[in-house]
Design an enzyme around this catalytic site. Structure first.
Site, PDB file in Angstrom:
ATOM      1  N   ASP A  13       2.021  -5.387  14.500  1.00  0.00           N
ATOM      2  CA  ASP A  13       2.825  -4.580  13.569  1.00  0.00           C
ATOM      3  C   ASP A  13       4.075  -3.974  14.233  1.00  0.00           C
ATOM      4  O   ASP A  13       5.085  -3.737  13.565  1.00  0.00           O
ATOM      5  CB  ASP A  13       1.988  -3.419  13.017  1.00  0.00           C
ATOM      6  N   HIS A  35       0.803  -1.236   0.000  1.00  0.00           N
ATOM      7  CA  HIS A  35       0.000   0.000   0.000  1.00  0.00           C
ATOM      8  C   HIS A  35       0.836   1.286   0.000  1.00  0.00           C
ATOM      9  O   HIS A  35       0.743   2.147   0.866  1.00  0.00           O
ATOM     10  CB  HIS A  35      -1.117   0.001   1.042  1.00  0.00           C
ATOM     11  N   HIS A  83       5.616  -8.997  11.055  1.00  0.00           N
ATOM     12  CA  HIS A  83       6.373  -8.842   9.799  1.00  0.00           C
ATOM     13  C   HIS A  83       7.866  -8.970  10.120  1.00  0.00           C
ATOM     14  O   HIS A  83       8.354  -8.351  11.077  1.00  0.00           O
ATOM     15  CB  HIS A  83       6.164  -7.461   9.174  1.00  0.00           C
ATOM     16  N   ASP A 126      -3.717  -7.874   6.137  1.00  0.00           N
ATOM     17  CA  ASP A 126      -2.510  -8.696   6.012  1.00  0.00           C
ATOM     18  C   ASP A 126      -2.409  -9.687   7.177  1.00  0.00           C
ATOM     19  O   ASP A 126      -1.638 -10.647   7.112  1.00  0.00           O
ATOM     20  CB  ASP A 126      -1.230  -7.856   5.891  1.00  0.00           C
ATOM     21  N   HIS A 178      -1.206  -0.655  15.085  1.00  0.00           N
ATOM     22  CA  HIS A 178      -1.227   0.364  14.078  1.00  0.00           C
ATOM     23  C   HIS A 178      -2.632   0.885  13.780  1.00  0.00           C
ATOM     24  O   HIS A 178      -2.803   1.901  13.097  1.00  0.00           O
ATOM     25  CB  HIS A 178      -0.554  -0.279  12.849  1.00  0.00           C
ATOM     26  N   GLU A 185      -6.185  -5.471  10.404  1.00  0.00           N
ATOM     27  CA  GLU A 185      -5.786  -5.173   9.017  1.00  0.00           C
ATOM     28  C   GLU A 185      -5.602  -6.474   8.239  1.00  0.00           C
ATOM     29  O   GLU A 185      -5.139  -7.488   8.779  1.00  0.00           O
ATOM     30  CB  GLU A 185      -4.513  -4.309   8.974  1.00  0.00           C
ATOM     31  N   HIS A 220      -4.844  -7.866  15.481  1.00  0.00           N
ATOM     32  CA  HIS A 220      -4.993  -6.702  14.597  1.00  0.00           C
ATOM     33  C   HIS A 220      -5.882  -7.078  13.415  1.00  0.00           C
ATOM     34  O   HIS A 220      -5.724  -8.149  12.832  1.00  0.00           O
ATOM     35  CB  HIS A 220      -3.594  -6.295  14.133  1.00  0.00           C
ATOM     36  N   TYR A 262      10.425   0.852   8.313  1.00  0.00           N
ATOM     37  CA  TYR A 262       9.071   0.450   8.715  1.00  0.00           C
ATOM     38  C   TYR A 262       8.504   1.471   9.714  1.00  0.00           C
ATOM     39  O   TYR A 262       7.361   1.920   9.588  1.00  0.00           O
ATOM     40  CB  TYR A 262       9.176  -0.943   9.341  1.00  0.00           C
TER      41      TYR A 262
HETATM   42 FE1  FEO Z   1      -1.419  -2.805  10.198  1.00  0.00          FE
HETATM   43 FE2  FEO Z   1       0.689  -5.391   9.095  1.00  0.00          FE
HETATM   44  O1  FEO Z   1      -0.937  -4.401   9.338  1.00  0.00           O
END
Ligand code: FEO
Length: 396
Positions: A164, A24, A224, A82, A145, A80, A78, A191
């Site tokens: 995150d 994104h 991640h 991903d 996040h 989101e 979370h 990041y």
């Molecule tokens: Fe806020 Fe890796 O998603």
């Protein structure tokens, strides 16, 4: 990817997205990972899932450890996509009625993303869940996040699943900080600069809260990138430092150019900054990705932005970058604008307005040069850079 045992009874069952190059709007030159964790205890627990298109791989990784149907609990740190994109596939496979632990905002947000009426178990900040021999404590981490974000801390193993936070967009053979060495810090910094910079105050508060709770970490496992096991304190210290945005003796000169005039100005301003003793470098917006430049903005003390005037306005890449930078709320910067123009010359005023809106310290009116800089104009640019460099050194 096969599951990786990261501690007794704790497995990384996540996936590597080797090929993603644009997350994104963030350049992910080495891809990324979507980490998910399986805890095998009396209650078999899955922490987070992965992007939708990797659901099969996640389920196959889980199946290499236990039959997915034996999973008792799912924890979603979370919403989101991903990390929750494959939740529907996972819940369908393990049983739609299995308890799904998440924050209160998580329950609200997951319900907005998925139509299934799952067995949501919203948790309180600090709530403890017994998994058998182990227990997990949930820590609310709003805006790290998203409003729904939380951490899960395995008390006995002293492992933090940090969603995150503390992550890096990095896919490699390495899984731990002791395997990558210091090279990983550049990815962690990028990041932070591009995803979390604007939440610095919340991060500092969270670090204080964790200190007061006396939590110790054998390992910090973000969703991640690699896991921090050799020196988890190093990434926490880096987050505290980055969150403060203490300006360094460093300048970035960000620009685009049509016929090299604004470029000549940029390079001359860099010369002036260096003559003043401030390390600086120019960043052409069509040679560097916006997320690479933001990484440099994080600790720079001066941000100088140049745009030619195009159709009475900003050059599009400059407008793009300013919009992006503004959203990430950099602080404690000296800001200045410059640019060449042909006849109307609005760009320098427009850049200046944006830098002022970001509350950068303005020490110089913007510098405009018509058409092509002559030797005298080049000297004017060098002097402009020198004055900014001097002001930065005085400020530090
Ligand atoms: Fe806020 Fe890796 O998603």
């Amino acid at each position: 990817m096969q599951p990786v045992k990261i501690a007794d009874g704790v497995y990384d069952v996540g996936v590597k997205d080797w090929n993603i190059r644009d997350f994104h709007g963030y350049s992910t030159d080495l891809g990324t990972t979507y980490n998910a964790f399986l805890i095998v205890d009396e209650k078999i627990t899955l922490v987070d899932t992965v992007k939708k298109e990797f659901a099969d791989q996640l389920l196959s990784n889980i199946a290499a450890v236990v039959d997915p149907k034996k999973i008792d609990y799912v924890i979603s740190n979370h919403t989101e996509m991903d990390h929750s994109g494959s939740l529907a596939r996972v819940m369908h496979r393990i049983g739609e009625d299995k308890p799904l632990f998440c924050s209160k905002m998580g329950a609200k947000n997951l319900s907005s993303h998925f139509t299934q009426k799952w067995n949501y178990r919203p948790v309180e900040n600090g709530e403890v869940l017994s998994l058998g021999k182990r227990s997990a404590t949930f820590l609310e981490t709003r805006m790290l996040h998203w409003p729904d974000s939380m951490f899960t801390y395995l008390n006995e193993d002293k492992i933090l699943f940090s969603s995150d936070a503390f992550g890096q967009h990095f896919a490699g053979q390495e899984r731990f900080d002791d395997e990558t060495g210091d090279a990983i810090m550049g990815h962690a910094k990028k990041y932070f600069a591009n995803i979390l910079m604007l939440y610095g105050a919340k991060i500092l508060k969270l670090i204080e809260q964790v200190k007061e709770m006396g939590l110790e970490f054998n390992m910090i496992c973000p969703d991640h990138g690699i896991f921090w096991r050799q020196d988890p304190g190093k990434i926490i210290e880096a987050y505290a430092r980055w969150s403060q945005q203490t300006p360094q003796k460093k300048a970035v000169v960000i620009f685009d150019t049509m016929w090299h005039s604004t470029q000549q100005m940029a390079e001359s301003i860099v010369d002036g900054l260096e003559q003043a003793g401030v390390p600086a470098r120019p960043f052409h917006l069509r040679s560097f990705h916006r997320s690479e430049i933001m990484t440099e903005v994080l600790d720079a003390g001066a941000i100088i932005v140049g745009s030619p005037t195009l159709n009475n306005g900003l050059f599009p890449t400059v407008a793009d970058f300013l919009t992006y930078m503004k959203g990430l709320k950099p602080k404690n910067k000296i800001g200045a604008a410059f640019g060449s123009y042909g006849w109307s010359g609005e760009s320098v005023r427009l850049v200046t307005e944006q830098l002022e809106a970001m509350k950068f310290d303005s020490i110089e009116p913007g510098l405009k040069i018509q058409y092509v800089p002559d030797p005298e104009s080049i000297e004017t640019c060098v002097a402009f850079g020198k004055r900014i460099g001097k002001a930065l050194i005085e400020k530090l």
